[in-house]
Structures are given as structure tokens and as C-alpha cells.
Design a protein around this motif. Structure first.
Motif, PDB file in Angstrom:
ATOM      1  N   UNK A  89       0.835  -1.197   0.000  1.00  0.00           N
ATOM      2  CA  UNK A  89       0.000   0.000   0.000  1.00  0.00           C
ATOM      3  C   UNK A  89       0.871   1.250   0.000  1.00  0.00           C
ATOM      4  N   UNK A  90       0.558   2.191  -0.908  1.00  0.00           N
ATOM      5  CA  UNK A  90       1.275   3.455  -0.930  1.00  0.00           C
ATOM      6  C   UNK A  90       2.567   3.439  -1.719  1.00  0.00           C
ATOM      7  N   UNK A  91       2.923   2.300  -2.340  1.00  0.00           N
ATOM      8  CA  UNK A  91       4.143   2.253  -3.134  1.00  0.00           C
ATOM      9  C   UNK A  91       4.008   3.152  -4.357  1.00  0.00           C
ATOM     10  N   UNK A  92       5.032   3.952  -4.625  1.00  0.00           N
ATOM     11  CA  UNK A  92       4.993   4.876  -5.765  1.00  0.00           C
ATOM     12  C   UNK A  92       5.492   4.187  -7.021  1.00  0.00           C
ATOM     13  N   UNK A  93       4.905   4.548  -8.168  1.00  0.00           N
ATOM     14  CA  UNK A  93       5.348   3.997  -9.449  1.00  0.00           C
ATOM     15  C   UNK A  93       6.711   4.569  -9.805  1.00  0.00           C
ATOM     16  N   UNK A  94       7.603   3.716 -10.280  1.00  0.00           N
ATOM     17  CA  UNK A  94       8.945   4.159 -10.670  1.00  0.00           C
ATOM     18  C   UNK A  94       8.884   4.987 -11.942  1.00  0.00           C
ATOM     19  N   UNK A  95       9.771   5.965 -12.058  1.00  0.00           N
ATOM     20  CA  UNK A  95       9.855   6.758 -13.274  1.00  0.00           C
ATOM     21  C   UNK A  95      10.310   5.917 -14.451  1.00  0.00           C
ATOM     22  N   UNK A  96       9.858   6.285 -15.647  1.00  0.00           N
ATOM     23  CA  UNK A  96      10.216   5.580 -16.867  1.00  0.00           C
ATOM     24  C   UNK A  96      11.305   6.360 -17.583  1.00  0.00           C
ATOM     25  N   UNK A  97      12.413   5.710 -17.872  1.00  0.00           N
ATOM     26  CA  UNK A  97      13.564   6.396 -18.443  1.00  0.00           C
ATOM     27  C   UNK A  97      13.480   6.475 -19.955  1.00  0.00           C
ATOM     28  N   UNK A  98      13.731   7.673 -20.472  1.00  0.00           N
ATOM     29  CA  UNK A  98      13.855   7.871 -21.912  1.00  0.00           C
ATOM     30  C   UNK A  98      15.283   7.545 -22.341  1.00  0.00           C
ATOM     31  N   UNK A  99      15.481   7.010 -23.548  1.00  0.00           N
ATOM     32  CA  UNK A  99      16.831   6.596 -23.967  1.00  0.00           C
ATOM     33  C   UNK A  99      17.743   7.758 -24.333  1.00  0.00           C
ATOM     34  N   UNK A 100      17.195   8.953 -24.526  1.00  0.00           N
ATOM     35  CA  UNK A 100      18.008  10.131 -24.782  1.00  0.00           C
ATOM     36  C   UNK A 100      17.268  11.341 -24.222  1.00  0.00           C
ATOM     37  N   UNK A 101      17.972  12.446 -24.079  1.00  0.00           N
ATOM     38  CA  UNK A 101      17.376  13.663 -23.528  1.00  0.00           C
ATOM     39  C   UNK A 101      17.489  14.804 -24.528  1.00  0.00           C
ATOM     40  N   UNK A 102      16.596  15.764 -24.425  1.00  0.00           N
ATOM     41  CA  UNK A 102      16.637  16.965 -25.249  1.00  0.00           C
ATOM     42  C   UNK A 102      17.343  18.059 -24.458  1.00  0.00           C
ATOM     43  N   UNK A 103      18.550  18.406 -24.880  1.00  0.00           N
ATOM     44  CA  UNK A 103      19.333  19.392 -24.147  1.00  0.00           C
ATOM     45  C   UNK A 103      18.956  20.826 -24.442  1.00  0.00           C
ATOM     46  N   UNK A 104      18.195  21.053 -25.518  1.00  0.00           N
ATOM     47  CA  UNK A 104      17.774  22.418 -25.871  1.00  0.00           C
ATOM     48  C   UNK A 104      16.422  22.359 -26.568  1.00  0.00           C
ATOM     49  N   UNK A 105      15.564  23.310 -26.230  1.00  0.00           N
ATOM     50  CA  UNK A 105      14.306  23.521 -26.922  1.00  0.00           C
ATOM     51  C   UNK A 105      14.112  25.015 -27.128  1.00  0.00           C
ATOM     52  N   UNK A 106      13.336  25.417 -28.127  1.00  0.00           N
ATOM     53  CA  UNK A 106      13.107  26.849 -28.344  1.00  0.00           C
ATOM     54  C   UNK A 106      12.535  27.511 -27.092  1.00  0.00           C
ATOM     55  N   UNK A 107      12.872  28.782 -26.857  1.00  0.00           N
ATOM     56  CA  UNK A 107      12.316  29.489 -25.702  1.00  0.00           C
ATOM     57  C   UNK A 107      10.797  29.556 -25.776  1.00  0.00           C
ATOM     58  N   UNK A 108      10.159  29.411 -24.622  1.00  0.00           N
ATOM     59  CA  UNK A 108       8.711  29.486 -24.564  1.00  0.00           C
ATOM     60  C   UNK A 108       8.145  28.476 -23.599  1.00  0.00           C
TER      61      UNK A 108
END
Length: 355
Positions: A89-108
Motif C-alpha cells: 500500500x502506498x508504493x509509488x510507481x517508478x519513473x520511466x527512463x527515456x533513452x536520450x534527452x533533449x538538451x535544448x528547446x526553443x524558448x517558450x
């Protein structure tokens, strides 16, 4: 409802979001067949069009973190064999890892429409999905809305790139060979395929959302900079609406999706981060689908309670579904596949549901 039919409907609804599915599929299937990955044609079609072949798709809207903030605790998506003891009871779901990350996105202001890992793997490396991950998002600034889609095609090289509105021309991105196309007035916007050092390609698509406008050069500049700042290995995790723990019999999470329920009746989607999983050995097509963004009322006959929740059970000529009712704030979670009834209940007892 028949989840297999919903898979087909989902693919049809998402087809416009992907590169030319026929062309990508032709290249993808050739490599799938040559590597004897064991994918059936429906799964190959969906993978070729970069559509996750789950029984439903799902929802998340997150604020874009800075690159440093994007480095979160990494939690593996692969389960290991374990007991049938219900989740504590109360166990939190583990995060799901993405295989790569986005280091930059347009401002906004950034709203993520989807985080997913597409289905498929090779026998040579069952831990590496053939098609990697996908980010779909929008960026809103000064009344302008850009749509961004970033995908990894592990089995589609740059020389087999296809575009929504072409033609393409050769470019170099951070020393890697690429092909780009920019037709801002067409359906393609800016598209870029850049070779990945380990094989295959990364695909970046930036376009103005319907009703918005953007100069072609702005799309080019944004797309190239996104590609230049893709980070391997990934450190980004996404929080699912519910999790799975200690999967039995060598079964693992082959693919997942946390998104906005693209192509489905969104009134049926669970508010917040709806989640779907594809389970199996990951060397052949997945055999079990676990979904929260389901459409329609629960069907079947009353089954055994699961973690204090009532259930409904359906057997449609060997394709079995177990509905866990009121699992997510009044909405069900459905587990389905051509597996024994006892295995459906076993997986259901391994769901990590919200507190």
C-alpha cells in the motif's frame, strides 16, 4: 471492447503525425526481416510509422526543465521475475527512463504531448528497442505555437530518409551526416535526419501548429539546434500514472507511452498522466498490453477482486482482457493478451496504483 481493433484505430489516427509511413515502413521492414526480430506485420507497421502499438495511448503535460534539472533519478523500465504478492500500500510507481534527452528547446512554454518508447528489439540486443524513444511537444511564445517531434530510428539510415514535403539536401550536424528538408508552407515544416554514431538516425521535425505561422529559417534554426543538443544516454524520466513491479516469467516492459491520448476519444482518458505498457520478452512481438486510456464501458463478467478493486473478465476466442475497475480515480486499467487467465491476474496484482 476489442483492444486489437483499438490498436488499428490508433495507428490510423496517428498516421499524419509521422513521416511517410509507407516509405519508412519499407526501409524498416527490410531491416526487421534481415535481423529476424520476430515482429509481426501489425507491429512492424506501427513501428515503421513510429506509433506505439498499445491498446490505447495516454496523457502528460510537463513544464520543460533546464538541462541540469532534466537529470532526474533514473529508474529502469525493465521488470524482473518476482512473487505474486500484491504491491505494498502506498508504493509509488517508478519513473520511466527515456533513452536520450533533449538538451535544448526553443524558448517558450513547453507542453509535452507524448513521451514514449516504440515497440521492437533485436535478438542480438533485447535491451535496446529498435526504434528508441520519441518526444512530442509544443512550444508557445508571443502567440506563436511550434510543434516539435523528435524520434530515434535505429534501423532507418540517413540515406533512406523520407519527407512529408521534400526534397531533402545533405547537411552535417556536429560532424554527423544528415539530410534536411524545409518547406514551411507544406505539411512537412522542417525535417532533419541525422546519422547516429551507433547506427540508424535521429529524426527532428519542427513546424508551425495549425493557425500559427513561422518563417522557414526559424524552423531550420530550431530544428538544427535541437539535433545538435540531443544527449545520449538519456537522463530524462517521465512519471507514469501507475507502474508495474517484478514482472513474472522473464517478462519485461518492451515499450511504454505517456501522452495525450492522440487519436482517441479524449473524454474517456484519465485526467493527468495516462499510461500504457507493452510487455513481453522484447525479442519478438509483445504479448501483453496494459492500458489506462481506454474507450467505452467495462465489458465481461465479474472476476476476482484485485488489490481491493472489482474486476471484469472477457475471453474473446483466446484474447483475454481483465478490467481492474476504479484503478485510477474512477477509471479502469485493462490488461489484455493471448495468455492464460491466471497470468492476467498475476500481472494485475503487480500493478502499482496511486495511493
Amino acid at each position: 471492447m476489442n483492444i486489437e481493433n483499438l490498436i488499428k484505430d490508433t495507428f490510423t489516427a496517428r498516421e499524419h503525425d509521422a513521416p511517410d509511413s509507407d516509405a519508412v515502413l519499407a526501409a524498416a521492414r527490410q531491416r526487421i526481416d534481415s535481423r529476424r526480430s520476430g515482429l509481426s506485420r501489425p507491429l512492424a507497421v506501427a513501428a515503421g510509422a513510429t506509433v506505439l502499438t498499445l491498446g490505447a495511448v495516454t496523457t502528460v503535460v510537463l513544464n520543460r526543465p533546464d538541462p541540469v534539472e532534466q537529470s532526474q533519478t533514473i529508474a529502469t523500465a525493465n521488470g524482473s521475475q518476482g512473487s505474486q504478492t500484491p504491491a505494498p500500500t502506498g508504493q509509488a510507481a517508478a519513473g520511466l527512463q527515456m533513452p536520450y534527452s533533449l538538451g535544448w528547446l526553443p524558448p517558450g512554454a513547453v507542453a509535452y504531448r507524448a513521451h514514449r518508447i516504440n515497440v521492437g528489439s533485436s535478438a542480438a540486443n533485447p535491451d535496446a528497442p529498435l526504434y528508441g524513444g520519441e518526444y512530442m511537444l509544443t512550444v508557445t511564445a508571443d502567440g506563436q505555437v511550434l510543434e516539435v517531434d523528435v524520434q530515434q530510428f535505429r534501423m532507418v539510415p540517413v540515406d533512406q530518409a523520407t519527407f512529408k514535403s521534400g526534397p531533402g539536401k545533405s547537411v552535417t550536424v556536429k560532424g554527423q551526416r544528415g539530410v534536411e528538408s524545409s518547406v514551411s508552407t507544406g505539411p512537412g515544416g522542417y525535417e532533419l535526419y541525422v546519422a547516429h554514431p551507433d547506427g540508424g538516425s535521429m529524426y527532428v521535425h519542427v513546424s508551425a501548429a495549425p493557425g500559427s505561422n513561422a518563417p522557414a529559417q526559424q524552423l531550420v534554426d530550431a530544428g538544427r539546434r535541437i539535433a545538435e543538443n540531443i544527449q545520449f544516454p538519456g537522463t530524462t524520466t517521465v512519471t507514469p500514472a501507475y507502474g508495474l513491479r517484478d514482472l513474472p516469467n522473464g517478462m519485461r516492459i518492451c515499450a511504454f507511452s505517456v501522452d495525450q491520448g492522440l487519436g482517441l476519444d479524449r473524454s474517456a482518458a484519465v485526467p493527468g498522466a495516462n499510461t500504457s505498457y507493452s510487455l513481453g520478452t522484447c525479442t519478438v512481438q509483445p504479448t501483453v498490453f496494459v492500458n489506462s486510456a481506454v474507450v467505452g464501458e467495462p465489458t465481461g463478467t465479474p472476476g476476482q477482486p484485485v488489490q481491493g478493486h472489482a474486476t471484469r473478465y472477457v475471453d474473446d476466442n483466446g484474447y483475454r482482457q481483465l478490467w481492474v475497475l476504479d484503478a485510477l480515480g474512477g477509471a479502469p486499467v485493462v490488461i489484455a493478451g493471448r495468455i492464460p487467465q491466471a497470468d492476467l491476474y498475476d500481472i494485475a496484482n503487480r500493478l502499482v496504483l496511486p495511493r
